[in-house]
Design a protein around this motif. Sequence first.
Motif, mmCIF file in Angstrom:
data_model
loop_
_atom_site.group_PDB
_atom_site.id
_atom_site.type_symbol
_atom_site.label_atom_id
_atom_site.label_comp_id
_atom_site.label_asym_id
_atom_site.label_seq_id
_atom_site.Cartn_x
_atom_site.Cartn_y
_atom_site.Cartn_z
ATOM 1 N N GLU A 81 -6.723 -16.211 -80.850
ATOM 2 C CA GLU A 81 -6.848 -16.538 -79.425
ATOM 3 C C GLU A 81 -5.740 -17.498 -78.991
ATOM 4 O O GLU A 81 -5.465 -18.496 -79.644
ATOM 5 N N VAL A 82 -5.109 -17.177 -77.870
ATOM 6 C CA VAL A 82 -4.068 -18.029 -77.292
ATOM 7 C C VAL A 82 -4.414 -18.260 -75.824
ATOM 8 O O VAL A 82 -4.603 -17.305 -75.061
ATOM 9 N N THR A 83 -4.498 -19.516 -75.417
ATOM 10 C CA THR A 83 -4.773 -19.848 -74.021
ATOM 11 C C THR A 83 -3.746 -20.870 -73.537
ATOM 12 O O THR A 83 -3.252 -21.679 -74.325
ATOM 13 N N TRP A 84 -3.448 -20.820 -72.253
ATOM 14 C CA TRP A 84 -2.459 -21.741 -71.669
ATOM 15 C C TRP A 84 -3.156 -22.966 -71.108
ATOM 16 O O TRP A 84 -4.205 -22.866 -70.467
ATOM 17 N N HIS A 85 -2.549 -24.120 -71.352
ATOM 18 C CA HIS A 85 -3.122 -25.385 -70.888
ATOM 19 C C HIS A 85 -2.004 -26.330 -70.461
ATOM 20 O O HIS A 85 -0.849 -26.188 -70.879
ATOM 21 N N GLU A 86 -2.391 -27.319 -69.666
ATOM 22 C CA GLU A 86 -1.459 -28.408 -69.345
ATOM 23 C C GLU A 86 -1.390 -29.330 -70.559
ATOM 24 O O GLU A 86 -2.401 -29.891 -70.977
ATOM 25 N N ILE A 87 -0.197 -29.489 -71.121
ATOM 26 C CA ILE A 87 -0.068 -30.321 -72.321
ATOM 27 C C ILE A 87 0.740 -31.587 -72.050
ATOM 28 O O ILE A 87 0.826 -32.454 -72.915
ATOM 29 N N ALA A 88 1.357 -31.696 -70.882
ATOM 30 C CA ALA A 88 2.103 -32.917 -70.557
ATOM 31 C C ALA A 88 2.233 -33.039 -69.046
ATOM 32 O O ALA A 88 2.201 -32.047 -68.315
ATOM 33 N N ARG A 89 2.363 -34.287 -68.603
ATOM 34 C CA ARG A 89 2.628 -34.583 -67.188
ATOM 35 C C ARG A 89 3.869 -35.476 -67.165
ATOM 36 O O ARG A 89 3.764 -36.705 -67.088
ATOM 37 N N PRO A 90 5.054 -34.859 -67.244
ATOM 38 C CA PRO A 90 6.285 -35.637 -67.396
ATOM 39 C C PRO A 90 6.548 -36.648 -66.287
ATOM 40 O O PRO A 90 7.195 -37.666 -66.513
ATOM 41 N N GLN A 91 6.046 -36.353 -65.065
ATOM 42 C CA GLN A 91 6.353 -37.230 -63.933
ATOM 43 C C GLN A 91 5.121 -37.400 -63.056
ATOM 44 O O GLN A 91 4.536 -36.424 -62.602
ATOM 45 N N VAL A 92 4.704 -38.646 -62.847
ATOM 46 C CA VAL A 92 3.672 -38.988 -61.861
ATOM 47 C C VAL A 92 4.358 -39.872 -60.843
ATOM 48 O O VAL A 92 4.707 -41.017 -61.141
ATOM 49 N N HIS A 93 4.584 -39.324 -59.642
ATOM 50 C CA HIS A 93 5.504 -39.935 -58.690
ATOM 51 C C HIS A 93 4.771 -40.601 -57.528
ATOM 52 O O HIS A 93 3.543 -40.556 -57.440
ATOM 53 N N GLY A 94 5.531 -41.196 -56.640
ATOM 54 C CA GLY A 94 4.974 -41.810 -55.440
ATOM 55 C C GLY A 94 5.299 -41.040 -54.177
ATOM 56 O O GLY A 94 4.941 -41.462 -53.079
#
Length: 393
Positions: free
Chosen positions: A255-268
């Motif tokens: 089984e292979v599923t796609w997920h969010e693994i990083a949030r490189p930028q949290v901006h203003g």
Amino acid sequence: FFFFPAVPILACGGDDCKIYLFIQQNDQFQKTLILPGHEDWIRGVEWAVYGEDLFLASCAQDCLIRIWKVCTKSKQLPETEDDSIRLKENVFTVKDTDTTYAVTLESVLAGHENWVYAVHWQPSFSKDGSMQQPMRILSASMDKTVIIWEPDKESEVWLEQVRVGEVGGNTLGFFDCQFSPDGSMMVAHAFHGALHLWKQATVSKKQWTPEVVISGHFNSVEDVKWDPEGEFIISVGSDQTTRLFAPWRRKQETEVTWHEIARPQVHGYDMRCLAMIGRFQFVSGADEKVLRVFRAPKNFIENFSNITGIPMEKLCSHQSSDLPEGATVPALGLSNKAVFEGDMAVQPAEDEETFNTISNQYPEIYFQPLILTEPPPEDHLLQNTLWPEIQKL
């Protein structure tokens, strides 16, 4: 809303800090009783049946949860000098059945430190041909915690049994929560559109562990790009974040599923555009009219290999010895600052003399390197998966 014996009863909380009970009479709901007690806006009410009694749980912005008990009022015995202190009873009569009921305050639960937005009973279940209601409630608060409450078996006093939630990050707490039908899992959602899931451990019933859950942008997606090798995608949105999605390949499973693994930028600022300029580098632009260049840190590349199953040897050409471990956002800043291994070794002195110069001694390091084998939960995404900014255009 609940079906009382023979008639429906409705409870609703208002911004006047009171709970109103309505009984259906002559095909109309009529206000029957007012329950005062909360000192701020009421955010949630929910009914439950336990035995022959009806229970109502309510929560409010005064950080408290109240549990009310509705039962048939028995004939009062004449008071004597030895009568003990009694709880105040609110009484109402159902005309259709000519039965009088008493409402008493069963308990006040104080454990949250901010507004309590939701309170829910664990769902009832069928056992031996009858429905059983567990005496267990779940509450979610803006203090970034979710709590399970149960009465103690000996004293019958309601106590906090389990507390889970977030630590750090720029979130605003939880808006709602729910038990799974069998009570073995609980889910909550937060202001930034994130779902949080916890599962009860099979060995220790009081141990709950965070589980992988779906996540994504909570506002419009403005741009999306594949990486040059086609193994992950990066997107930017008007929710002021840049997010990286990749396939999660479990070991010994197909089984292979796609997920969010990083949030490189949290901006203003709201994000608008994105361009890849290499395997682990990208440029993003926002409403501030500035382009920012980001490069993946060492910790991300290691975790990317663990989660996707791509061997490190294939990624080594993109990794150099001078790469930082991760990144953090300075207070009141917009630029992700690189965090190197030496930065994390700096520990503030704990003696009393240097404690007075706390502003000079404490470094602004919030990044903690993680060894991941599955997609990270929301609190890690917010503060431990940032990429350092290497150029501003």
